[in-house]
Enzyme design. Structure first.
Site, PDB file in Angstrom:
ATOM      1  N   HIS A 130       0.871  -1.180   0.000  1.00  0.00           N
ATOM      2  CA  HIS A 130       0.000   0.000   0.000  1.00  0.00           C
ATOM      3  C   HIS A 130       0.909   1.231   0.000  1.00  0.00           C
ATOM      4  CE1 HIS A 130      -2.640   2.970   1.989  1.00  0.00           C
ATOM      5  NE2 HIS A 130      -3.656   2.263   1.525  1.00  0.00           N
ATOM      6  N   ASP A 207       3.173  -4.519   7.985  1.00  0.00           N
ATOM      7  CA  ASP A 207       1.947  -3.741   7.817  1.00  0.00           C
ATOM      8  C   ASP A 207       0.781  -4.729   7.975  1.00  0.00           C
ATOM      9  OD1 ASP A 207      -0.335  -2.553   6.872  1.00  0.00           O
ATOM     10  OD2 ASP A 207       0.577  -1.714   5.067  1.00  0.00           O
ATOM     11  N   GLN A 210      -4.357  -5.251   6.883  1.00  0.00           N
ATOM     12  CA  GLN A 210      -5.328  -6.196   6.313  1.00  0.00           C
ATOM     13  C   GLN A 210      -5.256  -7.583   6.937  1.00  0.00           C
ATOM     14  OE1 GLN A 210      -7.699  -5.211   4.452  1.00  0.00           O
ATOM     15  NE2 GLN A 210      -6.961  -3.269   3.627  1.00  0.00           N
ATOM     16  N   LYS A 233     -10.533  -0.812  10.562  1.00  0.00           N
ATOM     17  CA  LYS A 233     -10.717  -1.984   9.691  1.00  0.00           C
ATOM     18  C   LYS A 233     -11.066  -3.228  10.500  1.00  0.00           C
ATOM     19  CE  LYS A 233      -7.245  -0.429   6.324  1.00  0.00           C
ATOM     20  NZ  LYS A 233      -8.001   0.234   5.277  1.00  0.00           N
ATOM     21  N   CYS A 373      -4.882   2.598  -3.592  1.00  0.00           N
ATOM     22  CA  CYS A 373      -3.669   3.118  -2.934  1.00  0.00           C
ATOM     23  C   CYS A 373      -2.503   2.133  -3.072  1.00  0.00           C
ATOM     24  CB  CYS A 373      -3.923   3.466  -1.471  1.00  0.00           C
ATOM     25  SG  CYS A 373      -5.306   4.565  -1.241  1.00  0.00           S
TER      26      CYS A 373
HETATM   27  N1  C6P Z   1      -6.240   0.463   2.776  1.00  0.00           N
HETATM   28  C1  C6P Z   1      -8.079   0.137   1.238  1.00  0.00           C
HETATM   29  O1  C6P Z   1      -9.191   0.408   0.784  1.00  0.00           O
HETATM   30  P1  C6P Z   1      -4.998   3.685   7.083  1.00  0.00           P
HETATM   31  O2  C6P Z   1      -5.689   4.438   5.980  1.00  0.00           O
HETATM   32  O3  C6P Z   1      -3.796   4.431   7.576  1.00  0.00           O
HETATM   33  O4  C6P Z   1      -5.933   3.227   8.129  1.00  0.00           O
HETATM   34  O5  C6P Z   1      -4.458   2.330   6.410  1.00  0.00           O
HETATM   35  C2  C6P Z   1      -3.523   2.404   5.403  1.00  0.00           C
HETATM   36  C3  C6P Z   1      -3.262   1.043   4.838  1.00  0.00           C
HETATM   37  C4  C6P Z   1      -2.011   0.491   5.012  1.00  0.00           C
HETATM   38  N2  C6P Z   1      -1.729  -0.743   4.572  1.00  0.00           N
HETATM   39  C5  C6P Z   1      -2.644  -1.490   3.948  1.00  0.00           C
HETATM   40  C6  C6P Z   1      -2.278  -2.877   3.513  1.00  0.00           C
HETATM   41  C7  C6P Z   1      -3.938  -0.979   3.732  1.00  0.00           C
HETATM   42  O6  C6P Z   1      -4.837  -1.736   3.116  1.00  0.00           O
HETATM   43  C8  C6P Z   1      -4.243   0.321   4.170  1.00  0.00           C
HETATM   44  C9  C6P Z   1      -5.591   0.922   3.916  1.00  0.00           C
HETATM   45  C10 C6P Z   1      -7.590   0.884   2.455  1.00  0.00           C
HETATM   46  O7  C6P Z   1      -7.364  -0.735   0.749  1.00  0.00           O
HETATM   47  C11 C6P Z   1      -7.734   2.369   2.292  1.00  0.00           C
HETATM   48  S1  C6P Z   1      -6.667   3.026   1.039  1.00  0.00           S
END
Ligand code: C6P
Length: 422
Positions: A130, A207, A210, A233, A373
């Site tokens: 991401h 990370d 997910q 999430k 993203c």
């Molecule tokens: N992905 C998606 O629709 P935040 O926004 O900081 O809570 O998470 C960022 C992030 C980091 N790593 C991974 C693997 C992610 O999937 C995400 C967030 C969402 O896929 C929003 S772009």
């Protein structure tokens, strides 16, 4: 593990009753929410925890001697302890509250990488990150003169470890990898990568945005040095995230932000930093959302993370079987359900993903479309955008059937209308 009358691992219909929004109609249809990788829905228990804090004991933490402040502090620290147990962190001090996964990763980039890396060192990541786990490292490389290297993927969308010993070398100082791709659903073999990283003396950041919401994640078993994830999430509120760090590594880091609560002593000349985890929590924290994240953890623990993961694997296997019936739709990513989670990206041979998303919304089905993203990854498959359906604890086979029927309808509609945007 409990099995419901319909053969499910837990009673999904009963679980759904806890989520008020799932009773909603959208465009005249029962909502089918399949955008969980973007953010999950929230159960009553989490909403109630927020309301309870604001209605009964709203106060600042770590500052007051009055009852409300003590209650708020206790609830805030209890939530931290719940998260600690949830990821099997060794001590509560190793759990730092942040705003989200992105901030957690930035914290490591600023407070760890800037101190420990220098020109000529290497940072290793994967081609399926991401943007949050890519741009921070690109910026560090620009600033410090370090080099960013990538672990490749196979054609199918799995991580290719065949050249890992060459990519992670004595020059590597930091490895940052996703645990589960938010586009492909691929599960990354983090433990093997951590072993290699440690063998060359590097630290590894995972990370878990997910993975933590969907599968049991044990930081001691993975032997990761850092783990980043978001509350929103995993049934929790927006605006709250977690950075886990090995205590000895966190101890050795400089604060990320300066202000109240992160200091022990201040004079006009300087300041002495507070102990962990407060050193990294400057200013009034996001108290209500931390407490509600504790309620989200309780909810998931009550179902059992093994059960959550098994439910999603079954549903993913079902969805992939149903996708295979569709002639003009292609799943982007691994098709073996044992190697992936319930985030399924797909394309149609002629219809643009945004058109698919709009057509499904007309039927009350929420999916996400775009680059998710992870622009370089999506582009590497030759696409500017893909459609994505992502599942969670409350989704069921009937909803996958709606999705598939919706996709057939959309195809019929756009084939006649001739949608051919690139
Ligand atoms: N992905 C998606 O629709 P935040 O926004 O900081 O809570 O998470 C960022 C992030 C980091 N790593 C991974 C693997 C992610 O999937 C995400 C967030 C969402 O896929 C929003 S772009």
């Amino acid at each position: 593990m409990k099995t419901s009358r319909r053969g499910e691992i837990y009673d999904v219909m009963k679980v759904r009753e806890d989520f008020p929004v799932l009773a909603r109609k959208v465009n005249g249809h029962q909502l089918v929410y399949l955008d969980n990788a973007a953010t999950s829905q929230k159960p009553r228990q989490v909403i109630a925890a927020l309301v309870d804090y604001y209605e009964r004991y709203n106060a600042n933490v770590h500052r007051g001697v009055h009852t409300l402040s003590i209650e708020a502090t206790d609830a805030y620290e209890e939530a931290r302890a719940k998260v600690q147990k949830f990821i099997n962190a060794p001590v509560p001090e190793s759990v730092i509250w942040t705003r989200n996964t992105s901030e957690s990763i930035n914290l490591v980039a600023y407070a760890y990488a800037r101190k420990h890396l220098k020109a000529g060192d290497e940072i290793v990541t994967t081609v399926m990150e991401h943007h949050s786990d890519l741009i921070s490292w690109q910026q560090i490389c620009k600033e410090l003169g370090t080099r960013l290297r990538f672990i490749p993927r196979t054609e199918e969308g799995l991580i290719d470890l065949s050249t890992i010993d060459e990519i992670i070398s004595a020059r590597t100082k930091l490895v940052a990898v996703t645990h589960m791709s938010n586009v492909l659903g691929t599960i990354v073999p983090v433990r093997e990568i951590a072993e290699r990283a440690h063998a060359v003396g590097a630290v590894i950041l995972v990370d878990g945005a997910q993975s933590v919401p969907h599968m049991p994640v044990d930081v001691q078993d993975l032997d990761c040095d850092f783990l980043a994830f978001s509350g929103h999430k995993m049934l929790g509120p927006t605006g709250i995230g977690v950075l886990y760090g090995k205590p000895e590594i966190l101890e050795d880091m400089q604060p990320f932000m300066y202000g109240s609560d992160m200091i022990l002593e201040v004079s006009y000349e300087g300041a002495k930093w507070n102990q962990l985890p407060y050193k990294f929590e400057a200013g009034t924290p996001n108290i209500a959302d931390a407490i509600a994240t504790g309620a989200a953890v309780d909810y998931l623990e009550n179902l059992g993370m093994d059960a959550v993961w098994r439910h999603e694997q079954q549903l993913t296997a079902y969805a992939l079987r149903r996708f295979a019936e569709l002639e003009n739709y292609r799943v982007v990513g691994p098709t073996d359900p044992s190697l992936r989670g319930g985030t399924i990206s797909f394309t149609h041979d002629q219809v643009h993903p945004h058109d698919l998303g709009t057509a499904l919304d007309r039927l009350g089905i929420a999916i996400r479309t775009g680059h998710h993203c992870a622009m370089p990854l999506v582009k590497s498959y030759g696409h500017a955008a893909v459609a994505r359906a992502s599942m969670y604890i409350y989704n069921h086979e009937g909803e996958i059937d709606h999705l598939i029927e919706g996709l057939k309808q959309a195809e019929g509609y756009f084939s006649h209308a001739g949608s051919r945007r690139s």
